[in-house]
Enzyme design. Structure first.
Site, PDB file in Angstrom:
ATOM      1  N   LYS A  31       0.817  -1.214   0.000  1.00  0.00           N
ATOM      2  CA  LYS A  31       0.000   0.000   0.000  1.00  0.00           C
ATOM      3  C   LYS A  31       0.855   1.270   0.000  1.00  0.00           C
ATOM      4  O   LYS A  31       2.073   1.214   0.231  1.00  0.00           O
ATOM      5  CB  LYS A  31      -0.938  -0.035   1.219  1.00  0.00           C
ATOM      6  CG  LYS A  31      -1.943  -1.202   1.178  1.00  0.00           C
ATOM      7  CD  LYS A  31      -3.003  -1.063   2.263  1.00  0.00           C
ATOM      8  CE  LYS A  31      -3.992  -2.219   2.228  1.00  0.00           C
ATOM      9  NZ  LYS A  31      -5.114  -2.016   3.169  1.00  0.00           N
TER      10      LYS A  31
ATOM     11  N   TYR B 289     -12.335  -2.775  -4.162  1.00  0.00           N
ATOM     12  CA  TYR B 289     -12.879  -2.923  -2.808  1.00  0.00           C
ATOM     13  C   TYR B 289     -14.411  -2.900  -2.792  1.00  0.00           C
ATOM     14  O   TYR B 289     -15.004  -2.583  -1.754  1.00  0.00           O
ATOM     15  CB  TYR B 289     -12.329  -1.825  -1.906  1.00  0.00           C
ATOM     16  CG  TYR B 289     -10.916  -2.073  -1.402  1.00  0.00           C
ATOM     17  CD1 TYR B 289     -10.624  -3.192  -0.617  1.00  0.00           C
ATOM     18  CD2 TYR B 289      -9.876  -1.188  -1.677  1.00  0.00           C
ATOM     19  CE1 TYR B 289      -9.344  -3.423  -0.130  1.00  0.00           C
ATOM     20  CE2 TYR B 289      -8.580  -1.413  -1.199  1.00  0.00           C
ATOM     21  CZ  TYR B 289      -8.329  -2.535  -0.425  1.00  0.00           C
ATOM     22  OH  TYR B 289      -7.066  -2.758   0.063  1.00  0.00           O
TER      23      TYR B 289
ATOM     24  N   ASN C 143      -2.128   0.283   6.568  1.00  0.00           N
ATOM     25  CA  ASN C 143      -1.686  -0.967   7.190  1.00  0.00           C
ATOM     26  C   ASN C 143      -0.733  -1.780   6.296  1.00  0.00           C
ATOM     27  O   ASN C 143      -0.657  -2.994   6.383  1.00  0.00           O
ATOM     28  CB  ASN C 143      -2.884  -1.801   7.681  1.00  0.00           C
ATOM     29  CG  ASN C 143      -3.745  -2.342   6.556  1.00  0.00           C
ATOM     30  OD1 ASN C 143      -3.604  -1.931   5.410  1.00  0.00           O
ATOM     31  ND2 ASN C 143      -4.630  -3.259   6.879  1.00  0.00           N
TER      32      ASN C 143
ATOM     33  N   HIS D 163      -2.127  -5.489   1.616  1.00  0.00           N
ATOM     34  CA  HIS D 163      -3.392  -6.210   1.470  1.00  0.00           C
ATOM     35  C   HIS D 163      -3.061  -7.618   0.992  1.00  0.00           C
ATOM     36  O   HIS D 163      -2.113  -7.797   0.223  1.00  0.00           O
ATOM     37  CB  HIS D 163      -4.293  -5.539   0.426  1.00  0.00           C
ATOM     38  CG  HIS D 163      -5.409  -6.435  -0.026  1.00  0.00           C
ATOM     39  ND1 HIS D 163      -6.573  -6.579   0.693  1.00  0.00           N
ATOM     40  CD2 HIS D 163      -5.514  -7.291  -1.080  1.00  0.00           C
ATOM     41  CE1 HIS D 163      -7.347  -7.473   0.083  1.00  0.00           C
ATOM     42  NE2 HIS D 163      -6.719  -7.922  -0.995  1.00  0.00           N
TER      43      HIS D 163
ATOM     44  N   GLU E  49      -9.409 -11.201  -7.420  1.00  0.00           N
ATOM     45  CA  GLU E  49      -8.498 -10.062  -7.256  1.00  0.00           C
ATOM     46  C   GLU E  49      -7.359 -10.124  -8.272  1.00  0.00           C
ATOM     47  O   GLU E  49      -6.959  -9.093  -8.821  1.00  0.00           O
ATOM     48  CB  GLU E  49      -7.944 -10.047  -5.827  1.00  0.00           C
ATOM     49  CG  GLU E  49      -9.017  -9.683  -4.797  1.00  0.00           C
ATOM     50  CD  GLU E  49      -8.524  -9.701  -3.358  1.00  0.00           C
ATOM     51  OE1 GLU E  49      -9.331  -9.407  -2.467  1.00  0.00           O
ATOM     52  OE2 GLU E  49      -7.336 -10.009  -3.124  1.00  0.00           O
TER      53      GLU E  49
HETATM   54  P1  CMP Z   1      -7.431  -4.747   3.346  1.00  0.00           P
HETATM   55  O1  CMP Z   1      -6.925  -6.116   3.568  1.00  0.00           O
HETATM   56  O2  CMP Z   1      -6.797  -3.960   2.261  1.00  0.00           O
HETATM   57  O3  CMP Z   1      -9.015  -4.816   3.083  1.00  0.00           O
HETATM   58  C1  CMP Z   1      -9.869  -3.745   3.375  1.00  0.00           C
HETATM   59  C2  CMP Z   1      -9.199  -2.658   4.140  1.00  0.00           C
HETATM   60  O4  CMP Z   1     -10.057  -1.749   4.794  1.00  0.00           O
HETATM   61  C3  CMP Z   1      -8.354  -3.245   5.251  1.00  0.00           C
HETATM   62  O5  CMP Z   1      -7.240  -3.913   4.701  1.00  0.00           O
HETATM   63  C4  CMP Z   1      -8.057  -1.996   6.084  1.00  0.00           C
HETATM   64  O6  CMP Z   1      -6.915  -1.302   5.612  1.00  0.00           O
HETATM   65  C5  CMP Z   1      -9.288  -1.109   5.814  1.00  0.00           C
HETATM   66  N1  CMP Z   1     -10.128  -0.933   7.004  1.00  0.00           N
HETATM   67  C6  CMP Z   1     -10.377   0.232   7.621  1.00  0.00           C
HETATM   68  N2  CMP Z   1     -11.193   0.059   8.658  1.00  0.00           N
HETATM   69  C7  CMP Z   1     -11.469  -1.255   8.721  1.00  0.00           C
HETATM   70  C8  CMP Z   1     -12.260  -2.070   9.596  1.00  0.00           C
HETATM   71  N3  CMP Z   1     -12.927  -1.550  10.623  1.00  0.00           N
HETATM   72  N4  CMP Z   1     -12.301  -3.402   9.351  1.00  0.00           N
HETATM   73  C9  CMP Z   1     -11.643  -3.949   8.325  1.00  0.00           C
HETATM   74  N5  CMP Z   1     -10.888  -3.229   7.451  1.00  0.00           N
HETATM   75  C10 CMP Z   1     -10.790  -1.894   7.670  1.00  0.00           C
END
Ligand code: CMP
Length: 140
Positions: free
Chosen positions: A10, A50, A113, A116, A127
């Site tokens: 990311k 997403y 974070n 992904h 995906e």
């Molecule tokens: P990712 O695995 O990229 O999939 C969806 C993303 O939404 C997740 O990682 C997080 O970066 C983001 N996100 C933000 N808030 C939440 C939440 N409460 N629960 C899950 N994903 C979240």
């Protein structure tokens, strides 16, 4: 079984200059990078990717973050790749991620974070196909 999974490094991790460190963790765990590309996603790309989260309260912030800078898209292949990648990444919320995981080591917040990874075989397939036509995936 040998599986494929989809990975995104990311914008926060790209900005931190840790693409190589993250790739190194994949490779040391036996995951091969069989497709890869750096791209600054459009809003349409990120919203489509997403789409399952469309009605979640965090959707707008998630999309805004994912288009804030370039990302690295990859397909990883290896034994049990989906679960292996999830173990390497650690929990979605870096505060809850185990020590030594990518998110514990490189991530700041639940949106920023670092990575992904696909959560299941069906989502991995979708995906991967969203970003890579089969002829750009170099299984080896
Ligand atoms: P990712 O695995 O990229 O999939 C969806 C993303 O939404 C997740 O990682 C997080 O970066 C983001 N996100 C933000 N808030 C939440 C939440 N409460 N629960 C899950 N994903 C979240």
């Amino acid at each position: 079984a040998v599986e494929r999974t989809f990975s995104i490094i990311k914008p926060d991790a790209v900005a931190k200059n840790v693409i190589g460190e993250i790739y190194s963790r994949f490779e040391k765990a036996g995951l091969k990078v069989i497709a890869t590309r750096m791209v600054h996603l459009s809003r349409k790309d990120a919203e489509g990717f997403y789409a399952v989260h469309k009605s979640r309260p965090f959707f707008k912030d998630l999309v805004d973050f994912m288009i804030s800078g370039p990302v690295v898209l990859s397909v990883l292949e290896g034994e049990n790749a989906i679960l292996k990648n999830r173990e390497l990444m650690g929990a979605t919320d870096p505060k809850k991620a185990d020590k030594g995981t990518i998110r514990a080591d490189f991530a700041q917040s639940i949106d920023a974070n670092a990575v992904h990874g696909s959560d299941a075989p069906e989502t991995a397939k979708g995906e991967i196909a969203y970003f890579f036509p089969e002829h750009q995936v170099y299984s080896r």
